[in-house]
Design an enzyme around this catalytic site. Structure first.
Site, PDB file in Angstrom:
ATOM      1  CG  ASP A 103      -4.900   0.234  -1.348  1.00  0.00           C
ATOM      2  OD1 ASP A 103      -5.777   0.031  -0.489  1.00  0.00           O
ATOM      3  OD2 ASP A 103      -4.891   1.214  -2.124  1.00  0.00           O
ATOM      4  CG  ASP A 110      -2.064   0.983   1.125  1.00  0.00           C
ATOM      5  OD1 ASP A 110      -1.817   2.144   0.736  1.00  0.00           O
ATOM      6  OD2 ASP A 110      -3.201   0.604   1.444  1.00  0.00           O
ATOM      7  CG  ASN A 131       4.958 -60.797  10.698  1.00  0.00           C
ATOM      8  OD1 ASN A 131       3.911 -60.731  10.054  1.00  0.00           O
ATOM      9  ND2 ASN A 131       5.924 -59.894  10.572  1.00  0.00           N
ATOM     10  CD  GLU A 160       8.250 -53.580  12.697  1.00  0.00           C
ATOM     11  OE1 GLU A 160       8.790 -53.920  13.757  1.00  0.00           O
ATOM     12  OE2 GLU A 160       8.611 -54.021  11.589  1.00  0.00           O
ATOM     13  CG  ASP A 196       2.416 -59.016   4.136  1.00  0.00           C
ATOM     14  OD1 ASP A 196       3.305 -58.523   4.856  1.00  0.00           O
ATOM     15  OD2 ASP A 196       2.642 -59.825   3.203  1.00  0.00           O
ATOM     16  CB  ILE A 247       3.062 -51.714  14.158  1.00  0.00           C
ATOM     17  CG1 ILE A 247       2.431 -50.893  13.026  1.00  0.00           C
ATOM     18  CG2 ILE A 247       2.033 -52.690  14.733  1.00  0.00           C
ATOM     19  CD1 ILE A 247       1.956 -51.729  11.854  1.00  0.00           C
TER      20      ILE A 247
END
Length: 461
Positions: free
Chosen positions: A53, A9, A337, A372, A346, A330
């Site tokens: 502006d 401006d 497993n 994981e 999986d 995880i």
């Protein structure tokens, strides 16, 4: 900082007042006193938003906007132009010049900050698209084709069918997308049956008093329409209604009775943004997909994640922004497993990946980092926001069984999360190896302290 804003401006008082309002909302504000200075700062600073502006002294705000949008270095940055009060022609001219928004004088602080938040969301999506293309280029693959010429689909939802029909009549010849009309109480049913649009134009009174606003929340909550553009038509004097619409997730607002040309220009802008957002969900090309995707989960792999994170760090340093990095592991996955077999393991990995992907934003990077373990990178994210998201991810993983075995046994898993913050200010690290090391130590601490929890890196406490 929540984001960087450039204001231009030629009147110092106007700049100071606007800077005070935006700084109070914790935005990092840079000032320019002329159009040429604004153009130079935009190229140098790459702000998340530019506010011009209508009169910049050496040129008009519209001219500056046209030059910004014609420069490949700045064309992606949202631009808002401040127009004089009671000048509909000035608003139309600003939109024709390429402005993403106009703000009418006098500036109301609540309306200003609501509009800024919406434009910041648009900026984040555009920036993430460019970041992913740059990552692909660094890996030696061609960038995604940025073509938006294919007609989109727009659904009009008026307070009455007659109102929606009047909108469609006004748009005739100015918008070349497919336009349909739908009743508010049929929209969600249509979506359920796969009838999806790119943009939804919703009356705030659709279906009854403010039911249109509730429809915004429903559209944002559904996977199929989460990234759809939403434009809300609201009452001329109801500021609270308009602000509520923006905070609920509307992309843009149109005052009831506005010139049809204004609606057409706004819909074109929203359609372009929607097409950009769609590109975020597309594979750049088959070779890139094979090289950078994990075959089992479909997520990005470590090979893609590392250069992407490096790119994110560089941009965060340049723009003085914070970002979050999470390592998610995880808990006791080996026992899954060993107990149920690798096929069940999986299936667990696939389901956990899906839950993480469905919970995160499009702009966030999710990658399988190995085994994981998953990596999440969240740009433009504060510590408070990152902690909330991390807790939400942890909860969604263990909220219900990840899979059920052939004999009907439910398999539920939990996850530990290490969180690290990156950015250009304070003690946060700017080196990728240090950042990942901090997140890894935090993950190890979460495991040691009992698993199924979020732990921050030591510097972030």
């Amino acid at each position: 900082m929540a984001g960087r804003i450039l204001i231009a401006d030629n009147v110092p008082t106007n700049r100071i007042i606007l800077k005070v309002k935006l700084s109070a909302a914790f935005y990092d504000v840079t000032q320019a006193s002329s159009g040429e200075e604004a153009l130079a700062l935009a190229r140098d600073k790459r702000p998340n938003l530019i506010i011009l502006d209508s009169n910049l002294g050496d040129m008009s705000g519209n001219e500056a906007c046209r030059r910004l949008k014609s420069d490949p270095r700045t064309r992606h940055i949202p631009v808002a132009i401040i127009t004089p009060a009671q000048r509909p022609d000035a608003k139309i001219s600003a939109l024709k010049a390429g402005a993403d928004e106009f703000l009418s004088k006098p500036l109301d602080e609540l309306t200003l900050t609501a509009r800024v938040r919406t434009l910041m969301r648009a900026s984040a999506t555009s920036e993430e698209l460019r970041r992913r293309n740059e990552t692909a280029h660094a890996l030696g693959f061609s960038e995604a084709t940025q073509s938006y010429e294919t007609p989109g689909r727009i659904t009009l939802i008026g307070s009455t069918t007659e109102e929606a029909m009047s909108w469609r009549a006004g748009l005739k010849g100015m918008v070349h997308d497919d336009i349909t009309i739908e009743r508010a109480d049929h929209v969600l049913e249509a979506i359920y049956h796969g009838d999806i649009s790119d943009l939804y134009v919703v009356s705030a009174q659709a279906g009854g008093s403010r039911d249109g606003l509730r429809l915004i929340s429903d559209l944002r909550a559904r996977q199929a329409t989460r990234n759809a553009g939403i434009v809300v038509v609201h009452g001329q004097q109801d500021r609270n209604e308009a602000l509520m619409a923006l905070d609920l997730g509307a992309n843009d607002l149109i005052t009831r009775g506005a010139d049809p040309e204004e609606m057409a220009l706004r819909l074109r802008t929203q359609m372009r943004r929607k097409k950009e957002a769609d590109l975020l969900t597309l594979t750049l090309d088959e070779g890139l997909r094979l090289a950078t995707r994990d075959k089992l989960t479909g997520l990005y792999n470590r090979h893609y994640a590392i250069p992407h994170l490096e790119n994110l760090i560089d941009q965060a340093l340049e723009k003085q922004q914070h970002f979050a990095v999470m390592l998610i592991d995880i808990d006791k996955f080996k026992s899954v497993n060993d107990t149920f077999g690798h096929g069940v393991g999986d299936a667990v990995l696939v389901e956990v990946a899906k839950r993480l992907r469905d919970t995160l934003r499009n702009m966030d990077l999710l990658a399988r980092f190995g085994g994981e373990e998953f990596l999440v990178c969240m740009p433009m994210t504060s510590l408070v926001e990152a902690r909330a998201v991390a807790e939400r991810l942890r909860t969604v993983i263990c909220s219900k069984p990840a899979t059920i075995t052939a004999d009907g046994t439910p398999v539920t898993v939990s996850a530990s999360i290490g969180l690290a913050m990156g950015g250009a200010s304070g003690p946060e690290p700017s080196n990728i190896d240090t950042l990942l090391e901090i997140a890894d130590r935090a993950l190890y601490a979460a495991k040691a302290e009992g698993r199924n929890q979020v732990t921050l890196g030591s510097y972030a406490a």
